[in-house]
Design an enzyme around this catalytic site. Structure first.
Site, PDB file in Angstrom:
ATOM      1  N   ASN A   1      -3.243   0.486  -4.248  1.00  0.00           N
ATOM      2  CA  ASN A   1      -2.664  -0.953  -4.113  1.00  0.00           C
ATOM      3  C   ASN A   1      -3.810  -2.224  -4.635  1.00  0.00           C
ATOM      4  O   ASN A   1      -4.652  -2.337  -3.803  1.00  0.00           O
ATOM      5  CB  ASN A   1      -2.436  -1.250  -2.570  1.00  0.00           C
ATOM      6  CG  ASN A   1      -1.947  -2.883  -2.533  1.00  0.00           C
ATOM      7  OD1 ASN A   1      -1.515  -3.324  -3.344  1.00  0.00           O
ATOM      8  ND2 ASN A   1      -1.593  -3.155  -1.006  1.00  0.00           N
ATOM      9  N   TRP A   2      -3.274  -2.596  -5.642  1.00  0.00           N
ATOM     10  CA  TRP A   2      -4.315  -3.228  -6.313  1.00  0.00           C
ATOM     11  C   TRP A   2      -3.853  -4.901  -6.126  1.00  0.00           C
ATOM     12  O   TRP A   2      -4.607  -5.689  -6.627  1.00  0.00           O
ATOM     13  CB  TRP A   2      -4.026  -3.187  -8.055  1.00  0.00           C
ATOM     14  CG  TRP A   2      -4.404  -1.967  -8.476  1.00  0.00           C
ATOM     15  CD1 TRP A   2      -5.181  -1.082  -7.598  1.00  0.00           C
ATOM     16  CD2 TRP A   2      -4.354  -1.305  -9.924  1.00  0.00           C
ATOM     17  NE1 TRP A   2      -5.628   0.121  -8.479  1.00  0.00           N
ATOM     18  CE2 TRP A   2      -4.808  -0.100  -9.762  1.00  0.00           C
ATOM     19  CE3 TRP A   2      -3.907  -1.412 -11.133  1.00  0.00           C
ATOM     20  CZ2 TRP A   2      -5.116   0.926 -10.863  1.00  0.00           C
ATOM     21  CZ3 TRP A   2      -3.752  -0.593 -12.108  1.00  0.00           C
ATOM     22  CH2 TRP A   2      -4.393   0.582 -11.867  1.00  0.00           C
ATOM     23  N   LYS A   3      -2.970  -5.057  -5.499  1.00  0.00           N
ATOM     24  CA  LYS A   3      -2.788  -6.447  -4.809  1.00  0.00           C
ATOM     25  C   LYS A   3      -2.691  -7.577  -6.022  1.00  0.00           C
ATOM     26  O   LYS A   3      -2.377  -7.249  -7.014  1.00  0.00           O
ATOM     27  CB  LYS A   3      -3.739  -6.782  -3.807  1.00  0.00           C
ATOM     28  CG  LYS A   3      -4.105  -5.638  -2.562  1.00  0.00           C
ATOM     29  CD  LYS A   3      -4.860  -6.176  -1.493  1.00  0.00           C
ATOM     30  CE  LYS A   3      -4.863  -4.755  -0.405  1.00  0.00           C
ATOM     31  NZ  LYS A   3      -5.764  -5.152   0.603  1.00  0.00           N
TER      32      LYS A   3
ATOM     33  N   HIS B   1       3.731  -4.113   3.720  1.00  0.00           N
ATOM     34  CA  HIS B   1       2.188  -4.067   4.016  1.00  0.00           C
ATOM     35  C   HIS B   1       1.858  -5.227   4.925  1.00  0.00           C
ATOM     36  O   HIS B   1       2.461  -6.512   4.896  1.00  0.00           O
ATOM     37  CB  HIS B   1       1.586  -4.437   2.550  1.00  0.00           C
ATOM     38  CG  HIS B   1       0.029  -4.359   2.421  1.00  0.00           C
ATOM     39  ND1 HIS B   1      -0.875  -5.259   2.959  1.00  0.00           N
ATOM     40  CD2 HIS B   1      -0.676  -3.299   2.137  1.00  0.00           C
ATOM     41  CE1 HIS B   1      -2.206  -4.973   2.879  1.00  0.00           C
ATOM     42  NE2 HIS B   1      -2.118  -3.547   2.262  1.00  0.00           N
TER      43      HIS B   1
ATOM     44  N   GLU C   1      -0.372  -7.634   4.712  1.00  0.00           N
ATOM     45  CA  GLU C   1      -0.445  -8.949   4.100  1.00  0.00           C
ATOM     46  C   GLU C   1       0.886  -9.581   4.172  1.00  0.00           C
ATOM     47  O   GLU C   1       0.986 -10.918   4.174  1.00  0.00           O
ATOM     48  CB  GLU C   1      -1.311  -8.909   2.907  1.00  0.00           C
ATOM     49  CG  GLU C   1      -2.918  -8.308   3.184  1.00  0.00           C
ATOM     50  CD  GLU C   1      -3.392  -7.430   1.957  1.00  0.00           C
ATOM     51  OE1 GLU C   1      -2.844  -7.618   1.088  1.00  0.00           O
ATOM     52  OE2 GLU C   1      -4.336  -6.878   2.457  1.00  0.00           O
TER      53      GLU C   1
ATOM     54  N   GLU D   1      -1.703   1.985   8.745  1.00  0.00           N
ATOM     55  CA  GLU D   1      -2.566   0.980   8.144  1.00  0.00           C
ATOM     56  C   GLU D   1      -2.998   0.080   9.290  1.00  0.00           C
ATOM     57  O   GLU D   1      -2.463  -1.000   9.639  1.00  0.00           O
ATOM     58  CB  GLU D   1      -2.476   0.264   6.998  1.00  0.00           C
ATOM     59  CG  GLU D   1      -2.153   1.107   5.657  1.00  0.00           C
ATOM     60  CD  GLU D   1      -2.350   0.137   4.467  1.00  0.00           C
ATOM     61  OE1 GLU D   1      -3.051   0.747   3.743  1.00  0.00           O
ATOM     62  OE2 GLU D   1      -1.699  -0.811   4.278  1.00  0.00           O
TER      63      GLU D   1
ATOM     64  N   GLY E   1      -9.540  -4.089   4.486  1.00  0.00           N
ATOM     65  CA  GLY E   1     -10.442  -4.990   3.664  1.00  0.00           C
ATOM     66  C   GLY E   1     -11.500  -5.570   4.544  1.00  0.00           C
ATOM     67  O   GLY E   1     -12.074  -6.411   3.969  1.00  0.00           O
TER      68      GLY E   1
ATOM     69  N   SER F   1      -9.935   0.322   4.312  1.00  0.00           N
ATOM     70  CA  SER F   1     -11.224   0.649   4.001  1.00  0.00           C
ATOM     71  C   SER F   1     -11.806   2.224   3.598  1.00  0.00           C
ATOM     72  O   SER F   1     -12.824   2.567   3.926  1.00  0.00           O
ATOM     73  CB  SER F   1     -12.195   0.098   5.061  1.00  0.00           C
ATOM     74  OG  SER F   1     -11.915  -1.145   5.285  1.00  0.00           O
TER      75      SER F   1
ATOM     76  N   GLY G   1      -9.401  -1.960  -1.812  1.00  0.00           N
ATOM     77  CA  GLY G   1     -10.378  -2.552  -2.647  1.00  0.00           C
ATOM     78  C   GLY G   1     -11.020  -1.549  -3.328  1.00  0.00           C
ATOM     79  O   GLY G   1     -11.401  -1.534  -4.792  1.00  0.00           O
TER      80      GLY G   1
HETATM   81  C1  PEP Z   1      -4.475  -1.913   1.798  1.00  0.00           C
HETATM   82  O1  PEP Z   1      -4.571  -3.093   1.607  1.00  0.00           O
HETATM   83  O2  PEP Z   1      -3.614  -1.232   1.803  1.00  0.00           O
HETATM   84  C2  PEP Z   1      -5.857  -1.466   2.210  1.00  0.00           C
HETATM   85  C3  PEP Z   1      -6.066   0.001   2.737  1.00  0.00           C
HETATM   86  O3  PEP Z   1      -6.979  -2.055   1.754  1.00  0.00           O
HETATM   87  P1  PEP Z   1      -8.500  -1.461   1.770  1.00  0.00           P
HETATM   88  O4  PEP Z   1      -8.600  -0.068   1.305  1.00  0.00           O
HETATM   89  O5  PEP Z   1      -9.432  -2.591   1.020  1.00  0.00           O
HETATM   90  O6  PEP Z   1      -8.951  -1.789   3.252  1.00  0.00           O
END
Ligand code: PEP
Length: 249
Positions: A9-11, A94, A96, A166, A172, A212, A234
């Site tokens: 997921n490049w956001k 998601h 966010e 998640e 993050g 993460s 990330g």
């Molecule tokens: C995500 O945003 O779905 C995610 C898992 O981010 P990160 O790997 O940076 O925690």
């Protein structure tokens, strides 16, 4: 037998050239036939991503879409628009989107219905906040999220759904759920599916872990029996890290 899935997921990261460079460093990579790899660039780069991944096994998905078919929703993107550029996969729910754009289990239910109508594959995200985990209500929270948004789908519609657990406290933050915490929740989710549907569906649904995941912890998480891969934020922005994570699947 469920394939492993690794989705990046490049956001809201990378301009057009950076996105092209990242994709071009992934497409020659020869990963196992047992693994599906997906990347979710920003809307503005989806056409380019679709073109650059032609002939490779990298799949492109959108990060979001609107539930409505069309109309006066300034700034929004519909399923038809995505389909028209060859995108048949989308991330929904998601954390966010839930936190910053007020997406709720009910509004996600509508998005899921639209995606299913358009024969799109969905990576459906859900998970508890830190205070909910501390209060011990994480199983109940996840149950409500899934029941509201997904449990009126028919078993055949579930073939279009990939779940992504998640825990919000791990996204993050550098804080990862332990492999045991991930396995415990994934096993709970399979039990929920079995009690609302049947054993065949329980066994067939892919459940990814996100939060993460890095090259150093990926293998220990992905080796859990009910973890079918990961949704990676990330670490998916760095080609070498993302490839190392794919190799851990
Ligand atoms: C995500 O945003 O779905 C995610 C898992 O981010 P990160 O790997 O940076 O925690």
């Amino acid at each position: 037998m469920r394939k492993k899935i690794i989705a990046g997921n490049w956001k809201m990261n990378n301009n057009k050239a950076e996105t092209a460079a990242l994709i071009q460093s992934l497409t020659p990579f020869n990963f196992s036939a047992e693994v599906r790899v997906m990347v979710a660039p920003a809307f503005t780069h989806l056409v380019q991503a679709e073109a650059l991944t032609q002939g490779s096994r990298i799949e492109v998905l959108a990060q979001n879409m609107n539930a409505a078919e069309s109309g006066a929703y300034t700034g929004e993107i519909s399923a038809t628009m995505l389909s028209s550029i060859g995108i048949q996969k989308v991330i929904l729910g998601h954390s966010e989107r839930r936190a910053f754009y007020n997406e709720t289990d009910e509004s996600l239910k509508a998005k899921v219905a639209t995606a299913i109508t358009h024969d799109m594959e969905i990576v459906f995200c859900f998970g508890e906040e830190l205070d909910q985990r501390k209060a011990g209500s994480h199983f109940e929270v996840v149950k409500t999220q899934l029941e509201t948004a997904l449990f009126d789908l028919t078993p055949s519609q579930w073939s279009k759904v990939i779940l992504a657990y998640e825990p919000v406290w791990a996204i993050g933050t550098g804080e990862t759920a332990t492999p045991e915490q991930a396995q415990e929740m994934h096993a709970y989710i399979r039990d929920l599916i079995a009690s609302n549907y049947d054993q065949a569906l329980e066994d067939s649904v892919s459940i990814l872990y996100g939060g993460s995941v890095k090259p150093a912890n990926a293998q220990s998480i992905f080796s859990q029996p009910d973890v079918d891969g990961g949704l990676i934020g990330g670490a998916s922005l760095n080609a070498d890290d993302f490839k190392a994570i794919i190799q851990s699947a």
